[in-house]
Write a protein that holds these residues in place. Structure first.
Motif, short mmCIF file in Angstrom:
data_model
loop_
_atom_site.label_atom_id
_atom_site.label_comp_id
_atom_site.label_asym_id
_atom_site.label_seq_id
_atom_site.Cartn_x
_atom_site.Cartn_y
_atom_site.Cartn_z
N ALA A 97 69.11 7.60 51.98
CA ALA A 97 67.73 7.61 52.45
C ALA A 97 67.30 6.21 52.88
N SER A 101 66.06 4.79 56.56
CA SER A 101 64.83 4.03 56.77
C SER A 101 65.11 2.68 57.42
N SER A 131 64.38 11.76 56.53
CA SER A 131 64.37 11.35 55.14
C SER A 131 63.71 12.40 54.25
N ASN A 276 58.34 4.04 57.13
CA ASN A 276 59.70 4.18 56.60
C ASN A 276 59.79 3.66 55.18
N HIS A 283 60.87 8.79 48.14
CA HIS A 283 62.17 9.23 47.67
C HIS A 283 62.40 8.73 46.24
#
Lengths: 418, 384
Positions: A97, A101, A131, A276, A283
């Motif tokens: 992830a 980003s 993501s 991002n 996350h």
């Protein structure tokens, strides 16, 4: 487009740089390169600074993640525990992830090409979408695994090990969350008009508090007047600046219809954290929520090993919580991708305001959309009276839009009604 | 283009093409009410008609460029955050009254849901993990197909104050999500193949054959429903092309996967070593290759790329033609993007030397770009 205070004279300058004279500076460039509106010198350096700050944060998070992951892998192989290895796999997904980003951040700085006439800013949004899809996918996999564990009924589950591993995971995630969400938490409100201070805030964390408090006090006392100063870096000029506002007549005149822009600027300042970085933060947040769930489950199983169903229940509950945290960001992404009018712009008022300008009869085909969170474009057709001076009206319209709504990428087609 | 009496007289010109009535007549209807009908081709720019990927469209119901609708913003029916229940109800209604594609998709989804529920029940009752995992996979796929269905029905809505360009972008989004999911699936199949290779245990689940065959049949039915779109490279003419293509590829990929499983177990029963690895690898590669063009096309639309069916040389030619006008001194900030395949939007900024003949320049420019297929153009004329 930006208002500046010079320390010596405290004069607020308003620059509207869309006049024909300026565009010839762009030369005969069709769409490309640095002469593109989206990356004129002032904007691009600011953008680049924000971007490199975000990239630095993400890079640190990635390195940290990889370090922890190797620790877990080594530990898992040594102690021959599947739980630790699966946690390491989870950290690997974190790395993925972050990589997405990072790539989006880096790619959004590429210059425009003939096929991408607006530049690559949209890549941020698509990267964030990918993501978030990853998060959903992982949640789905986790739920599936939990159900499989129940079915397989594979012997006894070690509650203590679960607890230990998930605590470690939680600590790691909290560290990374603090790293990524550094300028979050409490200051977003006070940052009203001082969003551009973010880079400033990174280097001088001790100043940040004092600014926030000053700003906050001012906001409480003097409502809307401050929010004109979007681009002002008010590091040490709080008081003089504020006094000057009382004197400046034309600014005060607009404070009336700025009730919307107050909430607008508060709204936009939350978006100032790069999307991002925010999705990477989500996350990590999701991971820590899951870790908490596993901790609770592990503790309960440690206490009473027969309650294996707790594992499944905990996973389900906390998965739902994780999904709920992503909904808001998903909604923002979807709105940008659907070319909808950004939330922070009150389009009806804009249209009304435009119609009230002198010489304007009607507005047609008004479209306001964002290329990425924070960069808004506007296009419309304006019908003017037969006697009006087209250039004049054009300047007025563009000036109005820039002043009131801070939209700088504007294309207006003037049509004269005969 | 007889509508255009291009008048080059200044201020007091006749301007007969521009009457006072326009502002309110059917102004709240979207500009292309007949949706995206098939249009004849224009070979003007020398693109060979045999090359399907470079077809561009020409609007048949042509309204004079400058008689535009009012902006949708003032219509007052802009509501954010409609409740989920309301949206679900509207979807169901739309399905019932929808066109053939919509109904077929609804049928497909219900079939899949029924099948996956049955599989889940059987898997849970008999304790077979393979069935449970398969049903999860199917449920994920169903969720995606439901999103596609929602996009298909919601795309018919008229533009309103919040979504000034309408809802057609949803179809492109749904196609993108489908493509993304298939990419994930291909990647996970590759991981599974690697896993099988490393583990080297063929604890092959023979009972999965039945489920794989049924899965294959259901998905082949889906491919049959959408057989018009069963190609890898399609020239997208309208929004729903992308959506339907993605649905077709979705069921196609699922059927490839089931076929791969069947093949793997057959090969294993024949005694071929590493059959599972081979088949999984093949399936993963096949799905990847099949889905990539769709992914790139939808990604391009979402990234605000220039319309894919118009070559760069055509843009350059238009630009040269505009600059060649005597009143125009330069053209800056020319930006184009595609809302959905078939509807392109653009904006230009032109520097006009002196005089009040901005009107004629406007007409000319609009007409020029309209031939390229860019219907919504906003031209800002600055006088030097």
């Amino acid at each position: 487009m930006e208002e500046r205070t010079t320390p010596s004279s405290q004069v607020i300058e308003v620059n509207i740089d869309v006049t024909p004279g300026m565009s010839s500076v762009a030369g005969n460039k069709i769409c490309g390169g640095a002469a593109c509106d989206f990356s004129d010198s002032k904007n691009s350096s600011k953008d680049a600074k924000e971007r490199s700050a975000s990239m630095r944060k993400l890079l640190m998070a990635v390195v940290l993640c990889i370090v922890f992951m190797t620790v877990e892998v080594v530990g898992g192989i040594k102690s021959n525990s599947l739980a630790i290895l699966t946690d390491a796999a989870h950290l690997l997904s974190d790395v993925a992830a972050f990589a997405i980003s990072l790539f989006s951040l880096w790619a959004s700085g590429w210059e425009a090409t003939p096929r991408q006439s607006y530049g690559f800013f949209r890549i941020e949004i698509l990267g964030a979408l990918v993501s978030i899809q990853l998060i959903w996918l992982l949640v789905g996999i986790l739920v599936y695994e939990a159900i499989v564990r129940i079915i397989y009924d594979s012997g006894k589950v070690q509650g203590s090990l679960m607890f230990a591993v998930s605590t470690f995971g939680l600590v790691v995630n909290i560290i990374m969350a603090m790293l990524l969400g550094h300028d979050h938490g409490g200051h977003s409100h006070a940052h009203g008009g001082f969003g551009h201070d973010h880079d400033h805030a990174h280097e001088h964390p001790d100043h940040e508090d004092s600014h926030a408090h000053d700003g906050h006090d001012h906001n409480l006392e003097h409502g809307e007047e401050h929010f004109h100063c979007h681009g002002v870096s008010v590091t040490s000029h709080h008081h003089q600046h504020h006094r000057h506002n009382d004197v400046k007549e034309p600014l005060l005149k607009h404070s009336g219809d700025h009730s919307t822009s107050k909430s607008a600027s508060e709204g936009t300042k939350e978006h100032q954290r790069n999307i991002n970085v925010h999705s990477a933060y989500l996350h990590v947040l999701g991971d820590s929520i899951q870790s908490i769930g596993v901790m609770i489950g592990g503790a309960m199983i440690w206490y009473k090993p027969e309650w294996k169903i707790i594992d499944l229940i905990c996973t389900l509950i906390f998965s739902v919580i994780v999904l709920v945290t992503t909904i808001r960001m998903l909604r923002n992404i979807l709105e940008v991708l659907m070319e909808s009018t950004p939330r922070e712009i009150n389009a009806t008022m804009l249209e009304k305001g435009l119609c009230e300008l002198e010489g304007v009869i009607a507005i047609h085909e008004l479209h306001i959309w964002a290329i990425t969170v924070g960069k808004v474009l506007l296009a419309c057709h304006v019908t003017i009276t037969p006697e009006a001076n087209a250039d004049d009206v054009l300047d007025k319209v563009i000036g109005y839009i820039k002043r009131e709504y801070n939209i700088s990428h504007v294309t207006i087609q003037i049509e004269r009604q005969y | 283009m007889a509508d255009f009496a291009v008048s080059s007289e200044p201020n007091g010109g006749t301007g007969s093409s521009f009457t006072a009535a326009p502002a309110t007549q059917d102004s709240f209807k979207h500009r292309l009410p007949d949706g995206e009908t098939q249009r004849p081709w224009s070979g003007r720019y020398g693109i060979d008609s045999g090359d399907r990927r470079f077809s561009f469209s020409r609007n048949q119901s042509f309204k004079p460029q400058l008689l535009r609708n009012d902006s949708c913003i003032g219509t007052g029916n802009s509501v954010r955050n409609r409740s989920v229940l309301y949206q679900m109800a509207s979807v169901l209604l739309a399905v019932r009254s929808g066109n053939r594609q919509v109904r077929r998709l609804a049928l497909l989804i219900s079939l899949n849901v029924a099948y996956s529920t049955v599989e889940l029940m059987i898997g849970l009752l008999t304790g077979r993990v393979g069935l449970v995992s398969d049903s999860f996979h199917l449920t994920f796929g169903c969720g995606l197909l439901t999103f596609s269905l929602f996009a298909m029905t919601a795309a018919q809505k008229k533009p309103d104050g919040i979504y000034t360009y309408g809802y057609k972008r949803l179809e492109v989004l749904a196609a993108f999500t489908n493509a993304l999911f298939l990419l994930f699936m291909s990647f996970s199949l590759a991981v599974e193949a690697l896993h099988a290779f490393i583990q080297d245990e063929s604890e092959h689940k023979h009972y999965l054959i039945v489920s794989a065959v049924t899965n294959l049949l259901v998905n082949l039915l889906g491919v049959w429903f959408f057989r018009n779109y069963a190609r890898v490279n399609i020239a997208y003419r309208k929004a729903e092309d992308m959506n339907c293509h993605s649905i077709c590829l979705h069921v196609l990929a699922d059927s490839i996967r089931s076929a791969g499983l069947v093949l793997a177990s057959w090969l294993l029963s024949l005694g071929v070593e590493n059959a599972e690895v081979l088949c999984l690898g093949l399936v993963s590669a096949a799905v990847f290759v099949v889905i990539l063009p769709l992914f790139r096309a939808t990604g391009g639309v979402l990234l605000q790329q220039v319309p894919a069916n118009v070559p760069t040389s055509a843009f350059n030619k238009c630009l040269r033609q505009v600059t060649a006008l005597e009143e125009v001194s330069e053209v800056t900030r020319s930006r184009f993007w595609e809302l959905v395949p078939g509807r392109a939007v653009g904006s230009l900024s032109i520097l006009v030397k002196g005089g009040e003949n901005g009107h004629s320049v406007l007409h000319y420019v609009h007409e020029l770009y309209h031939d390229l297929g860019i219907q919504d153009l906003t031209v800002q004329t600055d006088h030097v």
